[in-house]
Enzyme design. Sequence first.
Site, PDB file in Angstrom:
ATOM      1  N   TYR A   1      20.594  45.016 -32.093  1.00  0.00           N
ATOM      2  CA  TYR A   1      20.826  46.517 -31.146  1.00  0.00           C
ATOM      3  C   TYR A   1      21.783  46.224 -30.323  1.00  0.00           C
ATOM      4  O   TYR A   1      22.638  44.949 -30.146  1.00  0.00           O
ATOM      5  CB  TYR A   1      19.734  46.106 -29.959  1.00  0.00           C
TER       6      TYR A   1
ATOM      7  N   ASN B   1      21.166  48.046 -22.456  1.00  0.00           N
ATOM      8  CA  ASN B   1      20.802  48.605 -20.949  1.00  0.00           C
ATOM      9  C   ASN B   1      19.462  47.931 -20.385  1.00  0.00           C
ATOM     10  O   ASN B   1      19.357  47.548 -20.862  1.00  0.00           O
ATOM     11  CB  ASN B   1      20.555  50.181 -20.585  1.00  0.00           C
TER      12      ASN B   1
ATOM     13  N   GLN C   1      36.834  39.889 -16.578  1.00  0.00           N
ATOM     14  CA  GLN C   1      34.589  39.558 -16.956  1.00  0.00           C
ATOM     15  C   GLN C   1      35.069  40.771 -15.382  1.00  0.00           C
ATOM     16  O   GLN C   1      33.720  41.670 -16.016  1.00  0.00           O
ATOM     17  CB  GLN C   1      34.586  38.273 -16.153  1.00  0.00           C
TER      18      GLN C   1
ATOM     19  N   HIS D   1      33.742  44.047 -16.816  1.00  0.00           N
ATOM     20  CA  HIS D   1      32.759  44.529 -17.704  1.00  0.00           C
ATOM     21  C   HIS D   1      31.829  45.492 -16.820  1.00  0.00           C
ATOM     22  O   HIS D   1      31.628  46.016 -17.438  1.00  0.00           O
ATOM     23  CB  HIS D   1      32.606  43.663 -18.076  1.00  0.00           C
TER      24      HIS D   1
ATOM     25  N   GLU E   1      28.705  31.541 -17.213  1.00  0.00           N
ATOM     26  CA  GLU E   1      28.494  32.273 -18.743  1.00  0.00           C
ATOM     27  C   GLU E   1      29.507  31.567 -19.268  1.00  0.00           C
ATOM     28  O   GLU E   1      29.554  30.404 -19.877  1.00  0.00           O
ATOM     29  CB  GLU E   1      28.080  33.426 -18.050  1.00  0.00           C
ATOM     30  N   HIS E   2      30.691  31.720 -19.047  1.00  0.00           N
ATOM     31  CA  HIS E   2      31.918  31.334 -18.854  1.00  0.00           C
ATOM     32  C   HIS E   2      32.958  30.505 -18.136  1.00  0.00           C
ATOM     33  O   HIS E   2      32.555  30.414 -17.034  1.00  0.00           O
ATOM     34  CB  HIS E   2      32.909  32.690 -19.481  1.00  0.00           C
TER      35      HIS E   2
ATOM     36  N   ASP F   1      35.879  36.050 -26.711  1.00  0.00           N
ATOM     37  CA  ASP F   1      34.852  36.946 -27.126  1.00  0.00           C
ATOM     38  C   ASP F   1      35.260  37.598 -27.664  1.00  0.00           C
ATOM     39  O   ASP F   1      34.230  38.691 -28.498  1.00  0.00           O
ATOM     40  CB  ASP F   1      35.394  37.582 -25.907  1.00  0.00           C
TER      41      ASP F   1
ATOM     42  N   GLU G   1     -11.061  12.896 -26.276  1.00  0.00           N
ATOM     43  CA  GLU G   1     -11.202  13.973 -25.762  1.00  0.00           C
ATOM     44  C   GLU G   1     -12.253  14.997 -25.589  1.00  0.00           C
ATOM     45  O   GLU G   1     -11.654  16.251 -24.875  1.00  0.00           O
ATOM     46  CB  GLU G   1      -9.627  14.668 -25.706  1.00  0.00           C
TER      47      GLU G   1
ATOM     48  N   HIS H   1     -12.748  16.926 -34.509  1.00  0.00           N
ATOM     49  CA  HIS H   1     -11.154  15.504 -34.252  1.00  0.00           C
ATOM     50  C   HIS H   1     -11.332  14.440 -35.188  1.00  0.00           C
ATOM     51  O   HIS H   1     -11.107  14.097 -36.176  1.00  0.00           O
ATOM     52  CB  HIS H   1     -10.332  15.830 -33.603  1.00  0.00           C
TER      53      HIS H   1
END
Lengths: 427, 427
Positions: free
Chosen positions: A129, A213, A258, A261, A326-327, A360, A414, A419
């Site tokens: 996207y 978004n 940053q 943004h 993040e950075h 970036d 079990e 099994h």
Amino acid sequence: MLRLDASASGFAERFSTLVEAGREADTDVSDAVRGILQRVRTDGDAALLSLTRKFDRIDVAADGLAITQAEMDAACAEVAPDLMAALELAAARIRIFHEAQRPAGHEQVDTDGNRTGWRYTAVDAAGVYIPGGRATYPSSVLMNAIPAKVAGVERLVMVTPTPDGRMNPLVLAAARLAGVDEIYRVGGAQAVAALAYGTETIAPVDVITGPGNAYVAEAKRQLYGRVGIDMVAGPSEILVVADKGADADILAADLLSQAEHDPVAQAILITDSAELADAVAAAVPRALAHISTKAVAAESWDAHGAIITVAALGDAVPLIDALAPEHLALAVADPETLFQRVRHAGSVFMGYMTPEAIGDYVAGPNHTLPTGRRARFSSGLGVADFMKRTTFLACSDAGFAAIGPAAATLAEAEGLPAHALSVTRRF
Amino acid sequence: MLRLDASASGFAERFSTLVEAGREADTDVSDAVRGILQRVRTDGDAALLSLTRKFDRIDVAADGLAITQAEMDAACAEVAPDLMAALELAAARIRIFHEAQRPAGHEQVDTDGNRTGWRYTAVDAAGVYIPGGRATYPSSVLMNAIPAKVAGVERLVMVTPTPDGRMNPLVLAAARLAGVDEIYRVGGAQAVAALAYGTETIAPVDVITGPGNAYVAEAKRQLYGRVGIDMVAGPSEILVVADKGADADILAADLLSQAEHDPVAQAILITDSAELADAVAAAVPRALAHISTKAVAAESWDAHGAIITVAALGDAVPLIDALAPEHLALAVADPETLFQRVRHAGSVFMGYMTPEAIGDYVAGPNHTLPTGRRARFSSGLGVADFMKRTTFLACSDAGFAAIGPAAATLAEAEGLPAHALSVTRRF
């Protein structure tokens, strides 16, 4: 902008408030998104066309959803040579970096001859996207599409809205450079729905990545499990750790890179130099005067920015890990030593000459990174996001005899007798 | 049980119906879960104790939530020696397998001296959910806890409900073997909430894994993004591909070993032998007579089981990929050749002597695997689920000069002038 001194009383509490402060929008679009997903699932192309008419104000026929080779050619011809060269450099470096990330298979054999291991294979199809309109980022195309192609994804689909029919030539040029196979002019939750469920025109994909978004993010969230997704992304953030060797005007630009943004982006400086702290506080307003994104950047810096002074650089380490940024930029003389002690960060930019903006665009590492303290447990986008691991087991006769009885014992314990039976019938 | 012949007309449609048939419960517990998460987030221990009183019918004080070392000792003393030996064998083999999965860091330097790469670190804390009551699986403890410890998780927390005060000694013994650090007697969505948000008694964790009922699964789904989670898990499934060399009675047990898990589990056989197909169809009812889980297994086999005949084994490959099964058993003379052609499967069990049940318990590979066709895009649980990757970049002066201009060009083109400024100020 918040000024904190780590040696002042009450610091722990004030820092903790900073760490916990939520910056993510709390607007609940989940019902609206649920409706859109359902519509596209039920009505396919018809829903897609109608929603595109509504949200992007364009009238497209189903056979006009795909962006054509002729449109791609025209777009590429429109891109200035220096921009095309920059995109090509970026694409080449991103490819080289991610090629090293291709995960390896493995095989081991025990002393009884039982063979175990795993193999990685790419998903059949992936969807990327890419937002349209105001903020269109060709770099996002490269950062999402190239890892998919490096993984070996055979069918790579891009969706991007073209509000009022506007297309960004750079985005299309980047898609061609990255090897995107199909592009559709749809956006929003309806585009994500088309990728997940498929329509008459758009075949479904297995993994959906890319920024968007609140509607796009919520659509991915709701479809998580039906398809793979990259991550839940929040507003961007940078933590710069600097010593007295760093330049205040450069740091101001780093912080604002940053902040520009998003009004809810966050830029924080930690330094062991009180002089530098003051100098940066003074440099930021000066730097703001140079940028056309001043309004957004100033709002972010005023509301969410912070400068924290520490007695020694080492004291920054627990603060870094708590923020799990993040950075993380380490504008210090010895970034390597500091980096070795850090546990939680999305991506690290080391030394005075490594601005985050290089990463970036052109350095190679991916710029899709975990935000909102998610670096505590998650990673940036990578080749493995477009692949999956299939484990395997092949028992030898001797190996089966060696470990079969323990399996039967545990199965009985079990309460799973079939099994156990599937083991004991082979004795 | 459905019988299909791949060479019959209408097969594609009927197979597609089988592939698309949803077996996952559609009960919407999201509101109930949302309420529980909110209560635990707000009221901490008090909510936890009250919900435990309500759902597990036991009265615990906050300081009684943790299971004590004395209780652990008592539980381990209660486990029969052969069971303890089986658990120990399983733990050792699971550990060896997962140790090979620890991801490696990487570093590369370009010709201009720019250094890029990544490093893996473990999350600080992880939580494992283990169901209590009717179905208590010590194997799940090993399969979830050991990869976390191999990853290097320092604080590993287990939560497990003890309805009416009942605890399973095997589960506690497995937790001790796996190196679990803390265990709390809480379950349901409230336990997941405690792990994610933390309470006065239980510190929060970063990643939550492990099986659970619809409430537990929905709680993990809602908390995804705040913490890491393993996956959205659905009902179990097995696809067995067999040739005429396979034994029908053994295959019947293999098929029922998944069917016995759940009335909505699915077992499918694909074979190129019409004789074997008939023999297995006849063998399943006989095998059902041997197992105490007959009611569940029969319901699953009747409603969701299938036997598909193909003209040649190679024809099974596209069917396998379309089903993308959690478990794929290749009970054929040459499993390797078939495996090389398969793209989508969670885990593969190769040859006549490799029942899936061996892999559930002792072989080494993880038994937490993607269900419901999610093997198209996701992997079983592994060491990497408890780690994250931090990428890094260190520009040299020459390297910055070489790639900086392209970054500034792209930043300007994207309308991000502070990004460009942070580069150009360094020239």
